[in-house]
Design a protein around this motif. Structure first.
Motif, mmCIF file in Angstrom:
data_model
loop_
_atom_site.group_PDB
_atom_site.id
_atom_site.type_symbol
_atom_site.label_atom_id
_atom_site.label_comp_id
_atom_site.label_asym_id
_atom_site.label_seq_id
_atom_site.Cartn_x
_atom_site.Cartn_y
_atom_site.Cartn_z
ATOM 1 N N ASP A 12 -63.444 -26.861 -49.818
ATOM 2 C CA ASP A 12 -63.947 -28.057 -48.791
ATOM 3 C C ASP A 12 -65.203 -27.452 -47.969
ATOM 4 O O ASP A 12 -65.514 -27.651 -46.756
ATOM 5 N N ARG A 37 -66.081 -37.314 -51.354
ATOM 6 C CA ARG A 37 -65.504 -36.070 -51.395
ATOM 7 C C ARG A 37 -65.755 -35.545 -49.895
ATOM 8 O O ARG A 37 -64.947 -34.932 -49.094
ATOM 9 N N THR A 52 -63.846 -37.474 -46.980
ATOM 10 C CA THR A 52 -62.461 -36.851 -47.164
ATOM 11 C C THR A 52 -62.222 -35.634 -46.340
ATOM 12 O O THR A 52 -61.446 -35.223 -45.506
ATOM 13 N N ILE A 53 -63.264 -34.761 -46.740
ATOM 14 C CA ILE A 53 -63.277 -33.416 -45.987
ATOM 15 C C ILE A 53 -63.498 -33.502 -44.371
ATOM 16 O O ILE A 53 -62.876 -32.859 -43.678
ATOM 17 N N LYS A 111 -62.866 -36.007 -42.607
ATOM 18 C CA LYS A 111 -61.682 -36.788 -41.907
ATOM 19 C C LYS A 111 -60.835 -35.665 -41.630
ATOM 20 O O LYS A 111 -60.075 -35.567 -40.700
ATOM 21 N N LYS A 112 -60.482 -34.569 -42.570
ATOM 22 C CA LYS A 112 -59.579 -33.409 -42.376
ATOM 23 C C LYS A 112 -60.038 -32.792 -41.031
ATOM 24 O O LYS A 112 -59.355 -32.322 -40.251
ATOM 25 N N ARG A 113 -61.423 -32.594 -41.003
ATOM 26 C CA ARG A 113 -62.012 -31.940 -39.789
ATOM 27 C C ARG A 113 -61.771 -32.535 -38.508
ATOM 28 O O ARG A 113 -61.283 -32.006 -37.746
ATOM 29 N N THR A 114 -61.830 -33.992 -38.507
ATOM 30 C CA THR A 114 -61.352 -34.661 -37.433
ATOM 31 C C THR A 114 -60.044 -34.610 -36.993
ATOM 32 O O THR A 114 -59.475 -34.338 -35.776
ATOM 33 N N LYS A 115 -58.998 -34.438 -38.099
ATOM 34 C CA LYS A 115 -57.552 -34.033 -37.705
ATOM 35 C C LYS A 115 -57.336 -32.882 -37.038
ATOM 36 O O LYS A 115 -56.496 -32.684 -36.407
ATOM 37 N N ILE A 116 -58.053 -31.854 -37.753
ATOM 38 C CA ILE A 116 -57.547 -30.506 -37.332
ATOM 39 C C ILE A 116 -58.371 -29.987 -35.988
ATOM 40 O O ILE A 116 -57.830 -29.339 -35.112
ATOM 41 N N PHE A 170 -66.567 -26.773 -42.240
ATOM 42 C CA PHE A 170 -66.606 -28.102 -42.508
ATOM 43 C C PHE A 170 -68.087 -28.843 -42.010
ATOM 44 O O PHE A 170 -68.280 -29.982 -41.752
#
Length: 101
Positions: free
Chosen positions: A47, A71, A74-75, A77-82, A94
């Protein structure tokens, strides 16, 4: 390259060292080495946004523009969650490259 190669001895799994080597190799037109180092960075951290951009822009990695954007999104969005702390390893991982890079 030599200082970065030495740094890898002490931190062999650092994708930031590998992408910096890739960038330097690219600037000096050592394209196979540049691609190899960027792929190594991506292998360590799938990522790693800057590595993805570097490979996409310079080596047509993920040639389909929509697949590439998907892609990256998607990465991100992960950053936003983390919500990693600014300057942390994950934050840097990220972080998209600056426009002029």
């Amino acid at each position: 390259i030599l200082p970065l190669t030495r740094a890898e001895i002490y931190d062999p799994f650092n994708p930031f060292i590998k992408i910096k080597k890739a960038e330097i190799y690219f600037v000096f037109n050592h394209l196979p080495e540049a691609k190899e180092e960027a792929l190594k960075a991506l292998e360590l951290e799938p990522d790693f946004v800057s590595a993805l951009y570097f490979l996409h822009k310079n080596f047509n990695f993920i040639p389909d523009e929509n697949a590439f954007k998907t892609r990256i999104n998607t990465i991100l969005k992960k950053r936003t969650k983390i919500n990693p702390r600014k300057g942390s390893y994950v934050f840097r991982l990220f972080q998209p490259p600056r426009v002029n890079e």
